[in-house]
Structures are given as C-alpha cells and as structure tokens.
Motif scaffolding. Structure first.
Motif, PDB file in Angstrom:
ATOM      1  N   ARG A  85      51.639 -56.517   3.674  1.00 11.30           N
ATOM      2  CA  ARG A  85      52.992 -55.947   3.781  1.00 11.30           C
ATOM      3  C   ARG A  85      53.107 -54.563   3.166  1.00 11.30           C
ATOM      4  NH1 ARG A  85      55.042 -61.514   3.530  1.00 11.30           N
ATOM      5  NH2 ARG A  85      55.792 -61.905   5.630  1.00 11.30           N
ATOM      6  N   ARG A  86      52.613 -54.396   1.952  1.00  8.07           N
ATOM      7  CA  ARG A  86      52.717 -53.108   1.258  1.00  8.07           C
ATOM      8  C   ARG A  86      51.904 -52.039   1.988  1.00  8.07           C
ATOM      9  NH1 ARG A  86      56.025 -50.067  -1.039  1.00  8.07           N
ATOM     10  NH2 ARG A  86      55.562 -49.222  -3.057  1.00  8.07           N
ATOM     11  N   ILE A  87      50.699 -52.405   2.404  1.00 12.90           N
ATOM     12  CA  ILE A  87      49.833 -51.448   3.105  1.00 12.90           C
ATOM     13  C   ILE A  87      50.497 -51.001   4.406  1.00 12.90           C
ATOM     14  CG2 ILE A  87      47.605 -51.142   4.262  1.00 12.90           C
ATOM     15  CD1 ILE A  87      46.466 -53.204   2.234  1.00 12.90           C
ATOM     16  N   ILE A  88      51.036 -51.952   5.152  1.00  9.02           N
ATOM     17  CA  ILE A  88      51.667 -51.617   6.436  1.00  9.02           C
ATOM     18  C   ILE A  88      52.915 -50.760   6.207  1.00  9.02           C
ATOM     19  CG2 ILE A  88      52.886 -52.594   8.429  1.00  9.02           C
ATOM     20  CD1 ILE A  88      50.786 -54.895   8.326  1.00  9.02           C
ATOM     21  N   ASP A 114      47.147 -36.423   7.316  1.00  2.00           N
ATOM     22  CA  ASP A 114      46.310 -37.252   8.174  1.00  2.00           C
ATOM     23  C   ASP A 114      45.196 -37.928   7.371  1.00  2.00           C
ATOM     24  OD1 ASP A 114      45.631 -38.324  10.755  1.00  2.00           O
ATOM     25  OD2 ASP A 114      43.907 -36.949  10.760  1.00  2.00           O
ATOM     26  N   MET A 115      44.635 -37.233   6.400  1.00  2.00           N
ATOM     27  CA  MET A 115      43.615 -37.843   5.549  1.00  2.00           C
ATOM     28  C   MET A 115      44.211 -39.025   4.769  1.00  2.00           C
ATOM     29  SD  MET A 115      41.427 -34.568   4.177  1.00  2.00           S
ATOM     30  CE  MET A 115      40.556 -35.556   2.982  1.00  2.00           C
ATOM     31  N   GLY A 116      45.425 -38.861   4.273  1.00  2.00           N
ATOM     32  CA  GLY A 116      46.101 -39.953   3.583  1.00  2.00           C
ATOM     33  C   GLY A 116      46.370 -41.122   4.514  1.00  2.00           C
ATOM     34  N   ARG A 117      46.788 -40.805   5.737  1.00  2.00           N
ATOM     35  CA  ARG A 117      47.055 -41.840   6.746  1.00  2.00           C
ATOM     36  C   ARG A 117      45.792 -42.639   7.037  1.00  2.00           C
ATOM     37  NH1 ARG A 117      46.814 -42.131  12.366  1.00  2.00           N
ATOM     38  NH2 ARG A 117      45.901 -40.053  12.436  1.00  2.00           N
ATOM     39  N   ARG A 118      44.688 -41.921   7.230  1.00  2.00           N
ATOM     40  CA  ARG A 118      43.409 -42.609   7.497  1.00  2.00           C
ATOM     41  C   ARG A 118      42.980 -43.451   6.303  1.00  2.00           C
ATOM     42  NH1 ARG A 118      41.087 -37.581  10.309  1.00  2.00           N
ATOM     43  NH2 ARG A 118      40.841 -37.015   8.157  1.00  2.00           N
ATOM     44  N   ILE A 120      44.908 -44.968   4.049  1.00  2.00           N
ATOM     45  CA  ILE A 120      45.702 -46.199   4.011  1.00  2.00           C
ATOM     46  C   ILE A 120      45.246 -47.151   5.106  1.00  2.00           C
ATOM     47  CG2 ILE A 120      48.023 -47.166   4.334  1.00  2.00           C
ATOM     48  CD1 ILE A 120      49.084 -44.590   2.959  1.00  2.00           C
ATOM     49  N   HIS A 121      44.954 -46.608   6.287  1.00  3.29           N
ATOM     50  CA  HIS A 121      44.463 -47.448   7.388  1.00  3.29           C
ATOM     51  C   HIS A 121      43.136 -48.096   7.003  1.00  3.29           C
ATOM     52  CE1 HIS A 121      43.127 -48.668  11.392  1.00  3.29           C
ATOM     53  NE2 HIS A 121      44.398 -48.550  11.771  1.00  3.29           N
ATOM     54  N   ASN A 122      42.266 -47.347   6.353  1.00  2.63           N
ATOM     55  CA  ASN A 122      40.988 -47.903   5.891  1.00  2.63           C
ATOM     56  C   ASN A 122      41.213 -49.016   4.867  1.00  2.63           C
ATOM     57  OD1 ASN A 122      39.508 -46.212   7.538  1.00  2.63           O
ATOM     58  ND2 ASN A 122      38.997 -44.771   5.911  1.00  2.63           N
ATOM     59  N   ASP A 123      42.188 -48.825   3.964  1.00  6.10           N
ATOM     60  CA  ASP A 123      42.508 -49.866   2.979  1.00  6.10           C
ATOM     61  C   ASP A 123      42.949 -51.150   3.682  1.00  6.10           C
ATOM     62  OD1 ASP A 123      41.964 -48.063   0.947  1.00  6.10           O
ATOM     63  OD2 ASP A 123      44.087 -47.711   0.435  1.00  6.10           O
ATOM     64  N   ARG A 144      39.064 -52.024  11.781  1.00  2.00           N
ATOM     65  CA  ARG A 144      40.053 -50.953  11.972  1.00  2.00           C
ATOM     66  C   ARG A 144      40.900 -51.215  13.217  1.00  2.00           C
ATOM     67  NH1 ARG A 144      40.456 -46.218   9.569  1.00  2.00           N
ATOM     68  NH2 ARG A 144      41.091 -45.186  11.485  1.00  2.00           N
ATOM     69  N   ARG A 145      40.249 -51.585  14.309  1.00  2.62           N
ATOM     70  CA  ARG A 145      40.989 -51.841  15.554  1.00  2.62           C
ATOM     71  C   ARG A 145      41.900 -53.057  15.413  1.00  2.62           C
ATOM     72  NH1 ARG A 145      35.717 -50.567  17.284  1.00  2.62           N
ATOM     73  NH2 ARG A 145      35.648 -48.443  18.064  1.00  2.62           N
ATOM     74  N   LEU A 146      41.414 -54.104  14.737  1.00  2.00           N
ATOM     75  CA  LEU A 146      42.249 -55.286  14.506  1.00  2.00           C
ATOM     76  C   LEU A 146      43.428 -54.951  13.599  1.00  2.00           C
ATOM     77  CD1 LEU A 146      40.015 -58.454  13.998  1.00  2.00           C
ATOM     78  CD2 LEU A 146      41.964 -58.209  15.538  1.00  2.00           C
ATOM     79  N   PHE A 147      43.191 -54.135  12.566  1.00  3.64           N
ATOM     80  CA  PHE A 147      44.287 -53.745  11.678  1.00  3.64           C
ATOM     81  C   PHE A 147      45.316 -52.917  12.445  1.00  3.64           C
ATOM     82  CE2 PHE A 147      46.362 -50.942   8.571  1.00  3.64           C
ATOM     83  CZ  PHE A 147      46.992 -51.919   7.826  1.00  3.64           C
ATOM     84  N   THR A 148      44.868 -52.064  13.332  1.00  2.70           N
ATOM     85  CA  THR A 148      45.800 -51.314  14.179  1.00  2.70           C
ATOM     86  C   THR A 148      46.689 -52.278  14.955  1.00  2.70           C
ATOM     87  OG1 THR A 148      44.291 -49.438  14.404  1.00  2.70           O
ATOM     88  CG2 THR A 148      45.986 -49.675  16.114  1.00  2.70           C
ATOM     89  N   LEU A 149      46.080 -53.319  15.506  1.00 10.77           N
ATOM     90  CA  LEU A 149      46.849 -54.302  16.271  1.00 10.77           C
ATOM     91  C   LEU A 149      47.837 -55.039  15.360  1.00 10.77           C
ATOM     92  CD1 LEU A 149      47.401 -55.585  18.970  1.00 10.77           C
ATOM     93  CD2 LEU A 149      45.478 -57.132  18.569  1.00 10.77           C
TER      94      LEU A 149
END
Length: 157
Positions: A85-88, A114-118, A120-123, A144-149
């Motif tokens: 929840r927090r990450i999203i 964008d570096m910050g965005r990436r 958080i996405h990596n986290d 990464r792809r599953l987290f995007t979904l």
C-alpha cells in the motif's frame, strides 16, 4: 506440456478486480501484454508450464491462481496487500509529479523525478519477489512487470 517451460502464457483479471475507465483498461491490457511477452515464472515444485495466471482480489488480498496451459490446477497463493500500500501510494504520487514535470520542468528535473519513480518501482518489484519467495521464482524483470500490473489494479483513472 514442455518440461521446464517456466513462463506465463496468459494472465486473466477476475471480475473481483472490477473495471474502470477506458484509459485504465488500456493500461491493464498493456501491462498484461508486456508480462506475457517476456517473463520467467516458476511455481516452486512444479515440473513446468506454460502457465495461466488468474488474479483476483478477495478480502483485500491479492490471489494468484496458477493453472497449466491445459487448465490443470498448479497452486493458489494469497498475498496481503498491506506491504504494497505505501509503495503504491508513493509510486502514484511520484508519477503525478513526473507527468506534471514533463509539462514545465527542465530535463534534469524530469530525469531526477524519473530516477525516483524507477527506484520506488524497483522497491515494489523487490517486495513482490520477497512475498512470493518460496512459492514462485521470478526474475527481476518479471517482478517489475507483475508489480506494474498490481499498480494498475489500484489505478482508478
């Protein structure tokens, strides 16, 4: 069934996920396409797929129901969404900043956001890998792809 074929061949969102705006539905379709196009998905202890993944939400939990391409049950894993929840939330906030920055910021400011965005996405991707550890082996790109979904499931448009 090809022995050792550890990949997803299909991803279906159950009706429990709900539907949203055309833009969000498009993002979901793109996320699923990208995931199926290139992934490494290995349910621990199973001889091989390819696999179908049915994602659903039950009692605020994310349910991964895995079947073989032929429809045989492989496993069902239920993940609490609490660790995400927090990450999203942070991810959505920085995405908003990113899209606003595209309109008015300097290239170096956009790149920093964008570096910050990436990051958080990596986290989030690492958290997903950790939560599935011992259940499903994924490579980082698949995570990464599953987290995007997972993020797109939250996005209401």
């Amino acid at each position: 069934m090809a022995k050792g074929d550890f990949r997803l061949c299909d991803v279906v969102l159950d009706d429990t996920i709900g539907r949203s705006t055309p833009d969000v539905e498009h993002e979901r379709a793109v996320a699923i396409f990208d995931l199926i196009e290139d992934n490494r998905f290995e349910p621990v202890g199973h001889a091989g797929g390819p696999y179908k993944l049915l994602l659903s939400l039950i009692d605020s939990k994310l349910v991964f129901a895995i079947k073989t391409e032929a429809g045989e049950d492989v496993a069902t894993h239920i993940l609490s969404l609490t660790p995400f929840r927090r990450i999203i939330k942070d991810y959505f906030m920085i995405c908003e900043s990113y899209y606003e920055a595209i309109r008015s910021a300097t290239p170096s400011q956009i790149e920093a956001i964008d570096m910050g965005r990436r990051g958080i996405h990596n986290d989030g991707s690492q958290t997903l890998m950790d939560r599935l550890s011992g259940k499903i082996k994924l490579d980082f790109d698949t995570a990464r792809r599953l987290f995007t979904l997972v993020c797109v499931l939250y996005w209401r448009g």
